[in-house]
Design a protein around this motif. Structure first.
Motif, PDB file in Angstrom:
ATOM      1  N   GLN A   1       0.836  -1.211   0.000  1.00  0.00           N
ATOM      2  CA  GLN A   1       0.000   0.000   0.000  1.00  0.00           C
ATOM      3  C   GLN A   1       0.865   1.254   0.000  1.00  0.00           C
ATOM      4  OE1 GLN A   1      -2.188  -1.145   3.524  1.00  0.00           O
ATOM      5  NE2 GLN A   1      -4.037  -1.594   2.342  1.00  0.00           N
ATOM      6  N   PHE A   2       1.961   1.241   0.773  1.00  0.00           N
ATOM      7  CA  PHE A   2       2.857   2.403   0.787  1.00  0.00           C
ATOM      8  C   PHE A   2       3.489   2.595  -0.586  1.00  0.00           C
ATOM      9  CE2 PHE A   2       6.816   4.668   1.439  1.00  0.00           C
ATOM     10  CZ  PHE A   2       6.452   5.675   2.318  1.00  0.00           C
ATOM     11  N   ARG A   3       3.884   1.494  -1.224  1.00  0.00           N
ATOM     12  CA  ARG A   3       4.439   1.580  -2.587  1.00  0.00           C
ATOM     13  C   ARG A   3       3.447   2.242  -3.535  1.00  0.00           C
ATOM     14  NH1 ARG A   3       4.043  -3.923  -4.991  1.00  0.00           N
ATOM     15  NH2 ARG A   3       1.892  -3.161  -5.107  1.00  0.00           N
ATOM     16  N   ASP A   4       2.206   1.796  -3.514  1.00  0.00           N
ATOM     17  CA  ASP A   4       1.202   2.345  -4.424  1.00  0.00           C
ATOM     18  C   ASP A   4       0.930   3.821  -4.121  1.00  0.00           C
ATOM     19  OD1 ASP A   4       1.058  -0.153  -5.563  1.00  0.00           O
ATOM     20  OD2 ASP A   4      -0.815  -0.717  -4.563  1.00  0.00           O
ATOM     21  N   TYR A   5       0.929   4.158  -2.854  1.00  0.00           N
ATOM     22  CA  TYR A   5       0.738   5.552  -2.429  1.00  0.00           C
ATOM     23  C   TYR A   5       1.871   6.430  -2.957  1.00  0.00           C
ATOM     24  CZ  TYR A   5       1.216   9.314   1.128  1.00  0.00           C
ATOM     25  OH  TYR A   5       1.386  10.498   1.793  1.00  0.00           O
ATOM     26  N   ALA A   6       3.112   5.987  -2.780  1.00  0.00           N
ATOM     27  CA  ALA A   6       4.253   6.779  -3.244  1.00  0.00           C
ATOM     28  C   ALA A   6       4.262   6.896  -4.766  1.00  0.00           C
ATOM     29  CB  ALA A   6       5.557   6.158  -2.745  1.00  0.00           C
ATOM     30  N   LEU A   7       3.928   5.826  -5.462  1.00  0.00           N
ATOM     31  CA  LEU A   7       3.899   5.875  -6.920  1.00  0.00           C
ATOM     32  C   LEU A   7       2.800   6.805  -7.422  1.00  0.00           C
ATOM     33  CD1 LEU A   7       4.524   2.123  -7.804  1.00  0.00           C
ATOM     34  CD2 LEU A   7       6.100   4.038  -8.151  1.00  0.00           C
TER      35      LEU A   7
END
Length: 443
Positions: free
Chosen positions: A66-72
């Motif tokens: 979820q953090f990856r998708d948020y940052a992307l």
């Protein structure tokens, strides 16, 4: 070769280049960091800590994917190419579960690093230095290294299974515990070269069994270069005190040093740290401190513009939330009620950063932003409370929009790191003049 490996190799070839790491999850901080990376043509490394993002959500409520998708998503919105964004995991190990028996804590740590690697986090700090409930204190170095190697083995497999490039690793733990600050007292001591050598050798031995390829991707070791901060003081970098440690690294293949707690260092000190091979600079609280400064300044402007019943009362709402849920600051701050109030609001350790996600605080920020969009701040109040931003507004380089003003304040702090880490051979040529130790390229 990954962007991180490329930068580390360039530094070891003698280029005065480094890598800054933004350890924060706040949207406005990340947006500002992305603008810095675009303007300074740098890679942006964003790191999540083991208590901030984990398989259970951490205190942000996000797991690694979820953090990856948020940052992307933020990178896409800000126009930062995805190839320029690198995700890292900090203090990955049993930190969040150290009050439990080692077998249980390490089981959680294994799942933690598997989730990070499977989500595509590329730079992984292996930190198993903390004693668990049934461990001896301090934990033997051999145990720390063996547990770190175990986590690296899991990360290797998880990244490969998910189709990600092989991760790069950071070892070593000569830093405060994640999220923790203590009084500087007599100051922190620079890591001794013999201690750094022992850490490196014990980890090399731990990786010798089946992890030879992973060991070649150990890019850095965390050491203490003599920089730190507590609630009200900063220990600034002294190149002379760190000279022996810097010299030690020049005799090692491949790696650089990673410096934690570089928040609030002067820009000159950041340049000197990179020059002296502390080539990975971590920043976190200083970024959210700048965020807090900007929001408090806007709240002061709001107080001047609007009747009391329409104000956000952001400062009061934040403090009330901290008092109602004191778990993030109570064990760190000491003093009478007046001192505690000042620390909650203004301490350099910035433990109010844990509260920006609270619903009441989010509503107060939204009200503040809406109010100042409806009643834009006049130049006189900008000059009074946000003078640096006022200059750029007057110069036509910045819009007097509340969130733009906030990001500009954060940008100013993070841009110091970008300038220190950008390719700059002129700074390398000053090394002999300032510390008497020539750069790698001059030897």
């Amino acid at each position: 070769m990954s962007a991180v490996l490329s930068l580390i190799c360039a530094h070891r070839r003698g280029e005065n280049v480094g890598l800054y790491s933004v350890c924060c999850s706040h949207e406005q901080v990340l947006r500002a960091a992305m603008r810095v990376a675009l303007d300074h043509d740098t890679v942006l490394l964003v790191e999540a800590t083991s208590n901030q993002v984990d398989q259970f959500g951490g205190y942000t409520g996000m797991n690694p994917a979820q953090f990856r998708d948020y940052a992307l998503r933020l990178a896409d919105e800000e126009g930062l190419p995805r190839a320029r964004l690198v995700l890292g995991g900090d203090h990955l190990g049993p930190n969040a579960w150290q009050k439990r028996p080692a077998a249980e804590a390490m089981a959680h740590a294994r799942e933690l690093i598997r989730a990070y690697a499977a989500a595509g986090f590329h730079k992984l700090h292996l930190d198993c230095s903390m004693s668990c409930a049934d461990d001896p204190t301090p934990l033997p170095d051999e145990t720390v290294a063996a547990r770190s190697a175990e986590l690296a083995r899991i990360a290797e497999r998880a990244a490969a299974d998910a189709g990600w490039p092989p991760p790069v690793y950071v070892i070593g733990t000569e830093v405060p515990v994640p999220g923790g600050e203590s009084s500087l007292g007599g100051g922190v001591q620079v890591t001794r070269p013999d201690a750094a050598a022992r850490t490196l050798e014990i980890h090399r031995q731990a990786f010798a069994s089946g992890l030879a390829s992973a060991w070649e991707r150990v890019i850095a070791m965390v050491v203490q270069p003599g920089v730190d901060f507590d609630h009200s003081e900063v220990q600034h970098y002294d190149p002379r005190a760190a000279r022996a440690l810097s010299d030690f690294l020049e005799r090692q293949p491949r790696i650089v040093f990673e410096a934690h707690s570089t928040d609030y260092q002067t820009e000159a000190s950041l340049h000197a740290l990179v020059r002296d091979h502390f080539a990975i600079l971590k920043v976190g609280p200083a970024a959210t401190y700048a965020l807090r400064e900007a929001l408090f300044a806007l709240a002061a402007i709001e107080d001047e513009l609007l009747p009391e019943g329409e104000r956000s009362r952001l400062v009061e709402v934040l403090d009330r939330c901290m008092l109602e849920r004191p778990q993030h600051w109570q064990s760190h701050y000491r003093g009478d009620e007046r001192r505690l109030r000042l620390l909650r609001r203004y301490a350099l350790s910035d433990r109010c950063r844990y509260y920006w996600g609270e619903p009441d605080v989010q509503r107060a920020v939204a009200t503040l932003v809406a109010n100042l969009r409806r009643c834009p701040p006049p130049a006189t109040l900008l000059s009074q409370y946000l003078p640096e931003q006022h200059r750029d507004v007057v110069g036509g380089r910045l819009e007097a929009e509340p969130l733009a003003l906030v990001r500009h304040r954060i940008y100013g702090r993070l841009a110091e790191y970008a300038r220190a880490c950008a390719r700059n051979r002129a700074a390398a040529r000053t090394r002999n003049e300032t510390s008497g130790v020539p750069a790698l390229s001059e030897r």
